[in-house]
Scaffold this motif. Structure first.
Motif, short mmCIF file in Angstrom:
data_model
loop_
_atom_site.label_atom_id
_atom_site.label_comp_id
_atom_site.label_asym_id
_atom_site.label_seq_id
_atom_site.Cartn_x
_atom_site.Cartn_y
_atom_site.Cartn_z
N LEU A 183 0.84 -1.20 0.00
CA LEU A 183 0.00 0.00 0.00
C LEU A 183 0.87 1.25 0.00
CD1 LEU A 183 -2.75 1.38 0.19
CD2 LEU A 183 -2.65 1.09 2.67
N GLN A 184 1.92 1.24 0.82
CA GLN A 184 2.82 2.40 0.87
C GLN A 184 3.53 2.60 -0.46
OE1 GLN A 184 4.34 3.66 4.40
NE2 GLN A 184 6.39 4.25 3.72
N ALA A 185 3.93 1.50 -1.11
CA ALA A 185 4.59 1.60 -2.42
C ALA A 185 3.64 2.22 -3.46
CB ALA A 185 5.06 0.23 -2.87
N MET A 186 2.37 1.82 -3.39
CA MET A 186 1.37 2.38 -4.32
C MET A 186 1.17 3.87 -4.08
SD MET A 186 -1.45 -0.71 -4.32
CE MET A 186 -2.55 0.11 -5.49
N LEU A 187 1.13 4.25 -2.79
CA LEU A 187 0.99 5.66 -2.44
C LEU A 187 2.17 6.47 -2.95
CD1 LEU A 187 -0.30 5.63 1.25
CD2 LEU A 187 -1.47 6.61 -0.71
N LEU A 188 3.37 5.93 -2.70
CA LEU A 188 4.59 6.62 -3.10
C LEU A 188 4.61 6.85 -4.61
CD1 LEU A 188 7.41 7.73 -2.45
CD2 LEU A 188 8.29 5.39 -2.62
N GLU A 189 4.30 5.82 -5.36
CA GLU A 189 4.32 5.94 -6.82
C GLU A 189 3.26 6.93 -7.31
OE1 GLU A 189 4.80 3.10 -10.73
OE2 GLU A 189 3.99 2.22 -8.88
N ARG A 190 2.08 6.87 -6.71
CA ARG A 190 1.00 7.78 -7.12
C ARG A 190 1.37 9.23 -6.84
NH1 ARG A 190 -5.17 6.25 -5.94
NH2 ARG A 190 -4.38 4.49 -7.17
N PHE A 191 1.91 9.48 -5.65
CA PHE A 191 2.27 10.86 -5.30
C PHE A 191 3.45 11.37 -6.14
CE2 PHE A 191 0.42 9.98 -0.87
CZ PHE A 191 -0.79 10.55 -1.22
N MET A 192 4.40 10.48 -6.42
CA MET A 192 5.53 10.89 -7.26
C MET A 192 5.06 11.25 -8.67
SD MET A 192 8.96 8.68 -6.30
CE MET A 192 8.31 7.09 -6.74
N ASN A 193 4.20 10.43 -9.24
CA ASN A 193 3.73 10.67 -10.60
C ASN A 193 2.88 11.94 -10.70
OD1 ASN A 193 5.00 8.40 -11.61
ND2 ASN A 193 3.22 7.07 -11.33
N ALA A 194 2.26 12.31 -9.58
CA ALA A 194 1.43 13.50 -9.56
C ALA A 194 2.23 14.77 -9.27
CB ALA A 194 0.31 13.35 -8.53
N ASP A 195 3.48 14.61 -8.86
CA ASP A 195 4.30 15.76 -8.51
C ASP A 195 4.81 16.45 -9.78
OD1 ASP A 195 6.76 17.31 -7.64
OD2 ASP A 195 6.08 16.53 -5.70
N PRO A 196 4.65 17.78 -9.87
CA PRO A 196 5.10 18.50 -11.07
C PRO A 196 6.61 18.43 -11.30
CG PRO A 196 4.45 20.03 -9.33
CD PRO A 196 3.99 18.67 -8.90
N ASN A 197 7.37 18.14 -10.27
CA ASN A 197 8.83 18.04 -10.42
C ASN A 197 9.28 16.70 -10.99
OD1 ASN A 197 9.55 20.64 -9.22
ND2 ASN A 197 8.83 19.75 -7.29
N LYS A 198 8.36 15.74 -11.09
CA LYS A 198 8.73 14.41 -11.55
C LYS A 198 9.21 14.43 -13.01
CE LYS A 198 8.62 9.81 -11.04
NZ LYS A 198 8.80 9.25 -12.35
N LYS A 199 8.42 15.05 -13.87
CA LYS A 199 8.75 15.20 -15.29
C LYS A 199 9.33 13.89 -15.86
CE LYS A 199 9.45 20.16 -14.72
NZ LYS A 199 10.39 21.29 -14.77
N ASN A 200 10.57 13.95 -16.38
CA ASN A 200 11.17 12.77 -17.01
C ASN A 200 12.10 12.01 -16.07
OD1 ASN A 200 9.90 13.21 -19.51
ND2 ASN A 200 11.47 14.73 -20.07
N LEU A 201 12.06 12.37 -14.79
CA LEU A 201 12.95 11.69 -13.83
C LEU A 201 12.45 10.28 -13.54
CD1 LEU A 201 13.48 14.54 -11.20
CD2 LEU A 201 15.08 13.81 -12.97
N THR A 202 13.38 9.36 -13.33
CA THR A 202 12.99 8.03 -12.86
C THR A 202 12.60 8.15 -11.39
OG1 THR A 202 15.21 7.44 -12.09
CG2 THR A 202 14.68 6.97 -14.42
N ASN A 203 11.96 7.12 -10.89
CA ASN A 203 11.56 7.13 -9.48
C ASN A 203 12.77 7.29 -8.56
OD1 ASN A 203 8.92 6.79 -10.23
ND2 ASN A 203 8.85 4.59 -9.78
N ASP A 204 13.86 6.59 -8.87
CA ASP A 204 15.07 6.68 -8.04
C ASP A 204 15.67 8.08 -8.09
OD1 ASP A 204 14.91 4.08 -7.19
OD2 ASP A 204 16.28 3.30 -8.70
N GLN A 205 15.65 8.68 -9.26
CA GLN A 205 16.18 10.04 -9.41
C GLN A 205 15.34 11.04 -8.62
OE1 GLN A 205 16.13 10.28 -13.70
NE2 GLN A 205 18.32 9.77 -13.89
N PHE A 206 14.02 10.88 -8.70
CA PHE A 206 13.13 11.78 -7.97
C PHE A 206 13.30 11.61 -6.46
CE2 PHE A 206 9.06 12.88 -5.98
CZ PHE A 206 8.90 14.18 -6.47
N LEU A 207 13.48 10.35 -6.04
CA LEU A 207 13.70 10.08 -4.62
C LEU A 207 14.95 10.79 -4.12
CD1 LEU A 207 13.22 8.44 -1.97
CD2 LEU A 207 14.53 6.59 -3.00
N ASP A 208 16.06 10.67 -4.87
CA ASP A 208 17.33 11.25 -4.44
C ASP A 208 17.33 12.78 -4.53
OD1 ASP A 208 18.43 8.79 -3.85
OD2 ASP A 208 19.27 8.52 -5.85
#
Length: 351
Positions: free
Chosen positions: A81-106
Motif C-alpha cells: 500500500l505504501q509503495a502504491m501511495l509513493l508511486e502515485r504521489f511521485m507521478n502527480a508531482d510536477p517536479n517528476k517530469k522525465n525523472l525516474t523514481n530513483d532520481q526523484f527520490l534522491d
C-alpha cells in the motif's frame, strides 16, 4: 551432430530430472486421508474419529507462531500500500517530469541524505562490531545500510506530509496480539502494586537480547512510573551454562531484600561476563546482601524449584525464546522497539 547433441544434452538432463522428481513424488504420495469440508461450527477445526478438535485446543502452544505469520502477511500488504501511495504521489508531482523514481527520490524526497562518519561510528559501537573487523568494505556496507534506512525515513515523512490533509482509509485488519492468562504470583516486581497495567517478563540473565530487554523496561519504568507494574520471571535457556545459577542467585538476593534483587538484576545485565559464582557473590555484596547468608542460600540450591516452576509456566505459555513479555496478558516476543510496548500500554491505560 555434435552441435545437435550439445543442444539436446541439457534437455535430456531436464528429462531425467523430471523422471526423478515424478518418481520421488510417487514415493511420497502416501498421505493422511483428509476430507476438506465446511465446519459444523466456527469452534471446530477438524474431527478425528468421533472427536472434534476445538479451535482453542488446536492453537494452544502455537499462538505466537500464528501471530508472527499473520503479522508478516499484514506487513507485506501495508508495504504494498505504501509503495502504491509513493508511486502515485511521485507521478502527480510536477517536479517528476522525465525523472525516474530513483532520481526523484534522491533529488527531492531524500535530498540531502548523507551519512556522516559519526553515524557510522555510532552504528559500529551500538552493534558492538569488533574494531579489527572494521575495514573499508565493511564501512561501505554500513554507509549503504544507513543510507537506505535514512531514505525510508524521508519517504515516510514525505508521505505523511502528502496525506496530512487527506488521510488514506485502510480496511486491512491488523492482527491482534495473542492473549494469555499470566499470574505475577510471588515474582519480584517494581512499580505500582495495583497498577492498571502489568508487564510480566520471562528472561535469561545470560541472554544478550535480554540485556536489551532490561534497558527497554527501564525506559518504560521511567516513562510510566507507578502506572505500570513490572514483574520478572526466570526462563534460563539450557545452552546458557551460567543462566540458571544466576537466576537462583538472584532469588537468594530477593529473599533478603527485593531492592537487592533489582540491583543485582541491573548489574548482571550490565555485565554478563560476570555470572560465575565468585562474581555473583561480589555483585550481591554490592547490592547490599549479607554475604554468608547469600552463599549458604546459593550453595543449597534453595530456589531451584522456584526457577523450575517459572520455566514450566513459560513452557506452558508457549515461550520458545527470551525475552518474552506479557502486557496485561498480551504477548510481545523479543526486545522490540520501545514504541511497540508503549502502543500496547497506552491502549490498556485508555480502557
Amino acid at each position: 551432430m555434435q552441435k545437435l547433441m550439445k543442444k539436446l544434452t541439457p534437455l535430456m538432463g531436464v528429462a531425467v530430472l523430471t523422471v526423478v522428481v515424478i518418481a520421488c513424488q510417487k514415493e511420497a504420495s502416501s498421505k493422511p486421508n483428509f476430507i476438506f469440508k465446511p465446519a459444523p461450527s466456527k469452534e471446530v477445526v477438524a474431527k478425528i474419529g468421533d472427536q472434534p478438535v476445538l479451535e482453542k485446543d488446536f492453537v494452544k502452544g502455537i499462538e505466537s507462531d500464528l501471530y508472527e505469520a499473520e503479522m508478516k502477511v499484514y506487513e507485506i500488504k501495508m508495504a504494498r500500500l505504501q509503495a502504491m501511495l509513493l508511486e502515485r504521489f511521485m507521478n502527480a508531482d510536477p517536479n517528476k517530469k522525465n525523472l525516474t523514481n530513483d532520481q526523484f527520490l534522491d533529488q527531492y524526497i531524500a535530498k540531502g541524505v548523507k551519512i556522516s562518519d559519526a553515524e557510522v561510528e555510532k552504528f559500529i559501537k551500538d552493534r558492538q562490531i569488533p574494531k579489527d573487523q572494521v575495514n573499508p568494505e565493511i564501512k561501505a556496507r554500513i554507509v549503504e545500510y544507513l543510507s537506505v534506512e535514512s531514505k525510508k525515513i524521508a519517504v515516510d515523512k514525505w508521505i505523511a506530509e502528502k496525506t496530512k490533509k487527506s488521510p488514506v482509509e485502510v480496511y486491512l485488519q491488523k492482527p491482534s496480539l495473542p492473549m494469555f492468562e499470566v499470574n505475577v504470583g510471588d515474582a519480584p516486581f517494581k512499580g505500582g502494586a495495583d497498577a492498571k497495567v502489568t508487564i510480566v517478563e520471562f528472561s535469561d540473565f545470560q541472554c544478550p537480547f535480554c540485556s536489551k530487554g532490561a534497558t527497554i523496561l527501564a525506559g518504560l519504568e521511567k516513562k510510566y512510573g507507578n502506572k505500570v507494574k513490572i514483574a520478572f520471571k526466570h526462563f534460563p535457556l539450557p545452552f546458557h551454562a551460567q543462566a540458571r545459577g544466576a537466576a537462583e542467585a538472584s532469588m537468594c538476593a530477593f529473599e533478603q531484600d527485593p531492592k537487592a534483587f533489582w540491583k543485582m538484576h541491573d548489574a548482571m545485565f550490565a555485565d554478563q561476563s560476570k555470572l560465575d559464582v565468585p562474581n555473583l557473590i561480589a555483585t550481591a555484596k554490592k547490592a547490599g546482601v549479607k554475604e554468608a547468608e547469600f552463599k549458604t542460600c546459593v550453595e543449597s540450591g534453595k530456589y531451584k524449584a522456584k526457577v523450575d516452576a517459572d520455566v514450566a509456566e513459560g513452557s506452558n505459555l508457549g515461550i520458545k525464546s527470551t525475552p518474552t513479555f506479557f502486557i496485561n496478558g498480551k504477548l510481545i516476543a523479543g526486545a522490540q522497539p520501545i514504541e511497540v510496548f508503549s502502543e500496547v500500554i497506552d491502549e490498556e491505560l485508555a480502557k
